[in-house]
Design a protein around this motif. Structure first.
Motif, PDB file in Angstrom:
ATOM      1  N   GLN A  55       0.832  -1.124   0.049  1.00 34.32           N
ATOM      2  CA  GLN A  55      -0.007  -0.153   0.080  1.00 34.32           C
ATOM      3  C   GLN A  55       0.760   1.109  -0.143  1.00 34.32           C
ATOM      4  O   GLN A  55       1.993   1.166   0.607  1.00 34.32           O
ATOM      5  N   VAL A  56       0.383   2.313  -0.506  1.00 33.10           N
ATOM      6  CA  VAL A  56       1.273   3.449  -0.437  1.00 33.10           C
ATOM      7  C   VAL A  56       0.524   4.385   0.330  1.00 33.10           C
ATOM      8  O   VAL A  56      -0.730   4.451   0.599  1.00 33.10           O
ATOM      9  N   VAL A  57       1.328   4.958   1.159  1.00 32.61           N
ATOM     10  CA  VAL A  57       0.943   5.922   2.405  1.00 32.61           C
ATOM     11  C   VAL A  57       1.349   7.347   2.075  1.00 32.61           C
ATOM     12  O   VAL A  57       2.533   7.515   1.766  1.00 32.61           O
ATOM     13  N   ALA A  58       0.252   8.123   2.210  1.00 27.31           N
ATOM     14  CA  ALA A  58       0.402   9.628   1.520  1.00 27.31           C
ATOM     15  C   ALA A  58       1.240  10.113   2.655  1.00 27.31           C
ATOM     16  O   ALA A  58       1.176   9.644   4.032  1.00 27.31           O
ATOM     17  N   PRO A  59       2.042  11.294   2.587  1.00 28.51           N
ATOM     18  CA  PRO A  59       2.749  11.992   3.473  1.00 28.51           C
ATOM     19  C   PRO A  59       2.256  12.544   4.543  1.00 28.51           C
ATOM     20  O   PRO A  59       2.690  12.396   5.696  1.00 28.51           O
ATOM     21  N   ASP A  60       0.960  13.024   4.282  1.00 24.95           N
ATOM     22  CA  ASP A  60      -0.024  13.318   5.694  1.00 24.95           C
ATOM     23  C   ASP A  60      -0.467  12.078   6.614  1.00 24.95           C
ATOM     24  O   ASP A  60      -1.051  12.449   7.666  1.00 24.95           O
ATOM     25  N   LYS A  61      -0.158  11.038   6.419  1.00 21.83           N
ATOM     26  CA  LYS A  61      -0.500   9.707   7.147  1.00 21.83           C
ATOM     27  C   LYS A  61       0.725   9.207   7.842  1.00 21.83           C
ATOM     28  O   LYS A  61       0.751   8.489   8.539  1.00 21.83           O
ATOM     29  N   VAL A  71      -2.439   3.650   8.925  1.00 24.69           N
ATOM     30  CA  VAL A  71      -2.990   2.936   7.737  1.00 24.69           C
ATOM     31  C   VAL A  71      -4.291   2.026   7.766  1.00 24.69           C
ATOM     32  O   VAL A  71      -4.406   1.409   8.819  1.00 24.69           O
ATOM     33  N   ASN A  72      -5.197   2.194   7.089  1.00 24.41           N
ATOM     34  CA  ASN A  72      -6.607   1.566   7.221  1.00 24.41           C
ATOM     35  C   ASN A  72      -7.234   2.154   8.649  1.00 24.41           C
ATOM     36  O   ASN A  72      -7.846   0.898   8.912  1.00 24.41           O
ATOM     37  N   GLY A  73      -7.066   3.116   8.922  1.00 22.86           N
ATOM     38  CA  GLY A  73      -7.533   3.596  10.424  1.00 22.86           C
ATOM     39  C   GLY A  73      -6.758   2.913  11.276  1.00 22.86           C
ATOM     40  O   GLY A  73      -7.376   3.288  12.638  1.00 22.86           O
ATOM     41  N   ILE A  74      -5.732   2.395  11.314  1.00 26.05           N
ATOM     42  CA  ILE A  74      -4.773   1.812  12.370  1.00 26.05           C
ATOM     43  C   ILE A  74      -3.474   2.555  12.421  1.00 26.05           C
ATOM     44  O   ILE A  74      -2.638   2.728  11.554  1.00 26.05           O
ATOM     45  N   TYR A  75      -3.172   2.759  13.669  1.00 26.34           N
ATOM     46  CA  TYR A  75      -1.660   3.309  13.778  1.00 26.34           C
ATOM     47  C   TYR A  75      -0.739   2.210  13.966  1.00 26.34           C
ATOM     48  O   TYR A  75      -1.008   1.417  14.908  1.00 26.34           O
ATOM     49  N   TYR A  76       0.442   2.417  13.425  1.00 28.95           N
ATOM     50  CA  TYR A  76       1.374   1.577  13.327  1.00 28.95           C
ATOM     51  C   TYR A  76       2.717   2.159  13.537  1.00 28.95           C
ATOM     52  O   TYR A  76       3.069   3.337  13.247  1.00 28.95           O
ATOM     53  N   ARG A  77       3.772   1.574  14.155  1.00 29.15           N
ATOM     54  CA  ARG A  77       5.161   2.094  14.227  1.00 29.15           C
ATOM     55  C   ARG A  77       5.721   1.753  12.996  1.00 29.15           C
ATOM     56  O   ARG A  77       5.403   1.038  12.302  1.00 29.15           O
ATOM     57  N   TYR A  78       6.810   2.623  12.688  1.00 28.51           N
ATOM     58  CA  TYR A  78       7.483   2.294  11.420  1.00 28.51           C
ATOM     59  C   TYR A  78       8.982   2.403  11.320  1.00 28.51           C
ATOM     60  O   TYR A  78       9.483   2.908  12.484  1.00 28.51           O
ATOM     61  N   LEU A  79       9.563   1.718  10.469  1.00 34.89           N
ATOM     62  CA  LEU A  79      10.821   1.982  10.252  1.00 34.89           C
ATOM     63  C   LEU A  79      11.075   2.273   8.720  1.00 34.89           C
ATOM     64  O   LEU A  79      10.244   1.943   7.794  1.00 34.89           O
ATOM     65  N   THR A  80      12.239   3.116   8.202  1.00 34.16           N
ATOM     66  CA  THR A  80      12.146   3.337   6.836  1.00 34.16           C
ATOM     67  C   THR A  80      13.193   2.223   6.325  1.00 34.16           C
ATOM     68  O   THR A  80      14.267   1.941   7.165  1.00 34.16           O
ATOM     69  N   SER A  81      13.130   1.828   5.233  1.00 33.54           N
ATOM     70  CA  SER A  81      14.105   0.792   4.416  1.00 33.54           C
ATOM     71  C   SER A  81      15.464   1.188   4.700  1.00 33.54           C
ATOM     72  O   SER A  81      16.317   0.547   4.501  1.00 33.54           O
ATOM     73  N   ASP A  82      15.744   2.666   4.418  1.00 37.57           N
ATOM     74  CA  ASP A  82      16.872   3.080   4.243  1.00 37.57           C
ATOM     75  C   ASP A  82      17.426   3.682   5.341  1.00 37.57           C
ATOM     76  O   ASP A  82      18.699   4.460   5.597  1.00 37.57           O
ATOM     77  N   ASN A  83      16.673   3.356   6.594  1.00 36.66           N
ATOM     78  CA  ASN A  83      17.075   4.219   7.835  1.00 36.66           C
ATOM     79  C   ASN A  83      17.193   5.457   8.036  1.00 36.66           C
ATOM     80  O   ASN A  83      17.773   6.277   8.852  1.00 36.66           O
ATOM     81  N   GLN A  84      16.542   6.225   6.986  1.00 36.28           N
ATOM     82  CA  GLN A  84      16.640   7.702   6.879  1.00 36.28           C
ATOM     83  C   GLN A  84      15.422   8.286   7.482  1.00 36.28           C
ATOM     84  O   GLN A  84      14.540   7.719   7.611  1.00 36.28           O
TER      85      GLN A  84
END
Length: 109
Positions: A55-61, A71-84
């Motif tokens: 899924q594509v996540v818009a910048p404002d999400k 995402v889909n009304g649920i908050y998740y923690r995230y990591l970026t693939s490039d650690n940036q």
């Protein structure tokens, strides 16, 4: 021992596939059920993954200050693939889901 009734068209397909594999219908059914049970145990924890991967996540999400993504009304923690750090004007693609942590990758413009 169990008796199972199949609709005639299903039974014919089952019989054909069993014959093609040179096994009995009983063996075909047992192997199919075993595979289904294995897959359901393996994939039960990945149901959420299947629903959100790619899924594509818009910048404002993406909320960089809290480290959360919506995402889909649920908050998740995230990591970026490039650690940036998150780029506030860039959409991200969900490439992995492990528990409640998503790995997201910036989409190149």
């Amino acid at each position: 021992m169990t008796t199972i009734r199949f609709p005639e068209d299903v039974y014919e397909k089952l019989k054909e596939q069993a014959a093609a594999k040179h096994i009995s219908i009983n063996q075909m059914v047992v192997e199919s059920v075993e595979q289904l049970l294995e897959d359901s145990q393996t994939n039960s924890s990945t149901m959420e993954s299947r629903l959100i991967l790619n899924q594509v996540v818009a910048p404002d999400k993406i909320f960089a200050d809290s480290g959360l993504v919506l995402v889909n009304g649920i908050y998740y923690r995230y990591l970026t693939s490039d650690n940036q750090s998150i780029k506030s004007d860039t959409a991200y693609l969900i490439i992995e889901a492990t528990g409640n942590i998503l790995t997201i990758k910036p989409i190149q413009k």
